[in-house]
Design a protein around this motif. Sequence first.
Motif, PDB file in Angstrom:
ATOM      1  N   LEU A 128       1.332  12.159   5.896  1.00  0.00           N
ATOM      2  CA  LEU A 128       0.607  12.277   7.154  1.00  0.00           C
ATOM      3  C   LEU A 128       0.215  13.725   7.362  1.00  0.00           C
ATOM      4  N   ASP A 129      -0.988  13.965   7.906  1.00  0.00           N
ATOM      5  CA  ASP A 129      -1.375  15.340   8.205  1.00  0.00           C
ATOM      6  C   ASP A 129      -2.498  15.343   9.227  1.00  0.00           C
ATOM      7  N   PHE A 130      -2.337  16.151  10.277  1.00  0.00           N
ATOM      8  CA  PHE A 130      -3.452  16.408  11.170  1.00  0.00           C
ATOM      9  C   PHE A 130      -4.297  17.461  10.474  1.00  0.00           C
ATOM     10  N   SER A 131      -5.318  17.008   9.795  1.00  0.00           N
ATOM     11  CA  SER A 131      -6.163  17.895   9.001  1.00  0.00           C
ATOM     12  C   SER A 131      -7.120  18.642   9.918  1.00  0.00           C
ATOM     13  N   GLY A 132      -8.032  19.322   9.332  1.00  0.00           N
ATOM     14  CA  GLY A 132      -9.036  20.033  10.111  1.00  0.00           C
ATOM     15  C   GLY A 132      -9.972  19.063  10.811  1.00  0.00           C
ATOM     16  N   ARG A 143      -9.034  17.997  15.822  1.00  0.00           N
ATOM     17  CA  ARG A 143      -8.398  17.767  14.526  1.00  0.00           C
ATOM     18  C   ARG A 143      -8.271  16.271  14.277  1.00  0.00           C
ATOM     19  N   ASP A 144      -8.433  15.871  13.035  1.00  0.00           N
ATOM     20  CA  ASP A 144      -8.368  14.470  12.641  1.00  0.00           C
ATOM     21  C   ASP A 144      -7.079  14.204  11.883  1.00  0.00           C
ATOM     22  N   LEU A 145      -6.659  12.950  11.862  1.00  0.00           N
ATOM     23  CA  LEU A 145      -5.424  12.554  11.205  1.00  0.00           C
ATOM     24  C   LEU A 145      -5.729  11.892   9.872  1.00  0.00           C
ATOM     25  N   ALA A 146      -5.111  12.394   8.812  1.00  0.00           N
ATOM     26  CA  ALA A 146      -5.230  11.786   7.483  1.00  0.00           C
ATOM     27  C   ALA A 146      -3.891  11.132   7.137  1.00  0.00           C
ATOM     28  N   VAL A 147      -3.960   9.886   6.685  1.00  0.00           N
ATOM     29  CA  VAL A 147      -2.771   9.123   6.302  1.00  0.00           C
ATOM     30  C   VAL A 147      -3.022   8.556   4.915  1.00  0.00           C
ATOM     31  N   SER A 148      -2.113   8.841   3.979  1.00  0.00           N
ATOM     32  CA  SER A 148      -2.319   8.353   2.619  1.00  0.00           C
ATOM     33  C   SER A 148      -1.481   7.114   2.348  1.00  0.00           C
ATOM     34  N   ALA A 149      -1.985   6.312   1.419  1.00  0.00           N
ATOM     35  CA  ALA A 149      -1.296   5.111   0.958  1.00  0.00           C
ATOM     36  C   ALA A 149      -1.544   5.032  -0.546  1.00  0.00           C
ATOM     37  N   TYR A 150      -0.578   5.516  -1.325  1.00  0.00           N
ATOM     38  CA  TYR A 150      -0.841   5.634  -2.757  1.00  0.00           C
ATOM     39  C   TYR A 150      -0.832   4.307  -3.491  1.00  0.00           C
ATOM     40  N   GLY A 210      -4.852   4.049  -4.614  1.00  0.00           N
ATOM     41  CA  GLY A 210      -4.568   5.022  -3.575  1.00  0.00           C
ATOM     42  C   GLY A 210      -5.767   5.252  -2.686  1.00  0.00           C
ATOM     43  N   LEU A 211      -5.482   5.368  -1.408  1.00  0.00           N
ATOM     44  CA  LEU A 211      -6.511   5.650  -0.412  1.00  0.00           C
ATOM     45  C   LEU A 211      -5.976   6.664   0.584  1.00  0.00           C
ATOM     46  N   VAL A 212      -6.875   7.399   1.187  1.00  0.00           N
ATOM     47  CA  VAL A 212      -6.551   8.235   2.326  1.00  0.00           C
ATOM     48  C   VAL A 212      -7.356   7.697   3.485  1.00  0.00           C
ATOM     49  N   TYR A 213      -6.639   7.304   4.534  1.00  0.00           N
ATOM     50  CA  TYR A 213      -7.278   6.814   5.748  1.00  0.00           C
ATOM     51  C   TYR A 213      -7.495   8.003   6.676  1.00  0.00           C
ATOM     52  N   LEU A 214      -8.699   8.190   7.161  1.00  0.00           N
ATOM     53  CA  LEU A 214      -9.025   9.290   8.049  1.00  0.00           C
ATOM     54  C   LEU A 214      -9.239   8.730   9.445  1.00  0.00           C
ATOM     55  N   MET A 215      -8.419   9.176  10.377  1.00  0.00           N
ATOM     56  CA  MET A 215      -8.509   8.720  11.765  1.00  0.00           C
ATOM     57  C   MET A 215      -9.197   9.801  12.584  1.00  0.00           C
ATOM     58  N   THR A 216     -10.350   9.482  13.112  1.00  0.00           N
ATOM     59  CA  THR A 216     -11.105  10.415  13.948  1.00  0.00           C
ATOM     60  C   THR A 216     -11.162   9.868  15.364  1.00  0.00           C
ATOM     61  N   ASP A 217     -11.639  10.660  16.276  1.00  0.00           N
ATOM     62  CA  ASP A 217     -11.757  10.261  17.683  1.00  0.00           C
ATOM     63  C   ASP A 217     -10.434   9.803  18.268  1.00  0.00           C
ATOM     64  N   LEU A 218      -9.373  10.518  17.940  1.00  0.00           N
ATOM     65  CA  LEU A 218      -8.056  10.178  18.490  1.00  0.00           C
ATOM     66  C   LEU A 218      -7.917  10.681  19.902  1.00  0.00           C
ATOM     67  N   ALA A 271       0.805  -1.226   0.000  1.00  0.00           N
ATOM     68  CA  ALA A 271       0.000   0.000   0.000  1.00  0.00           C
ATOM     69  C   ALA A 271       0.833   1.269   0.000  1.00  0.00           C
ATOM     70  N   ARG A 272       2.141   1.181   0.284  1.00  0.00           N
ATOM     71  CA  ARG A 272       3.001   2.364   0.439  1.00  0.00           C
ATOM     72  C   ARG A 272       2.470   3.258   1.550  1.00  0.00           C
ATOM     73  N   PHE A 273       2.152   2.637   2.680  1.00  0.00           N
ATOM     74  CA  PHE A 273       1.597   3.297   3.857  1.00  0.00           C
ATOM     75  C   PHE A 273       2.732   3.583   4.825  1.00  0.00           C
ATOM     76  N   PRO A 274       2.834   4.722   5.415  1.00  0.00           N
ATOM     77  CA  PRO A 274       2.121   5.959   5.153  1.00  0.00           C
ATOM     78  C   PRO A 274       2.925   6.834   4.197  1.00  0.00           C
ATOM     79  N   TYR A 275       2.356   7.197   3.086  1.00  0.00           N
ATOM     80  CA  TYR A 275       3.064   8.041   2.125  1.00  0.00           C
ATOM     81  C   TYR A 275       3.081   9.486   2.601  1.00  0.00           C
TER      82      TYR A 275
END
Length: 105
Positions: free
Chosen positions: A63-67, A75-82, A97-105, A57-61
Amino acid sequence: FRVAMGPDLDGDGADAFVCGSENADPDGAAWLFASSALGGTLTDADAIGRLDGEADARFPYALDFSGDVDGDGRRDLAVSAYGAFDTRSEVDDDVNGLVYLMTDL
């Protein structure tokens, strides 16, 4: 390695950060740490949490604590895997490619 700074996730008053590596065994990983953990070598035991990738998956390509995507005030965490491919998707098989969105951290 990739690193992104984020908000205080565990209530200790210190900002958190996420560190990720595509080369982590077995298929890439990202670790969440409190900044208070800094000061030496960090291990899995020091992490607030660990996110594991999938094969090829090329995880994590990236990382960003997005809005605040889910509207919970944090703030939520976005992690991409191209290299990831979502078999549930109806998109063209050549588009990966996917972007995994981590909420409730």
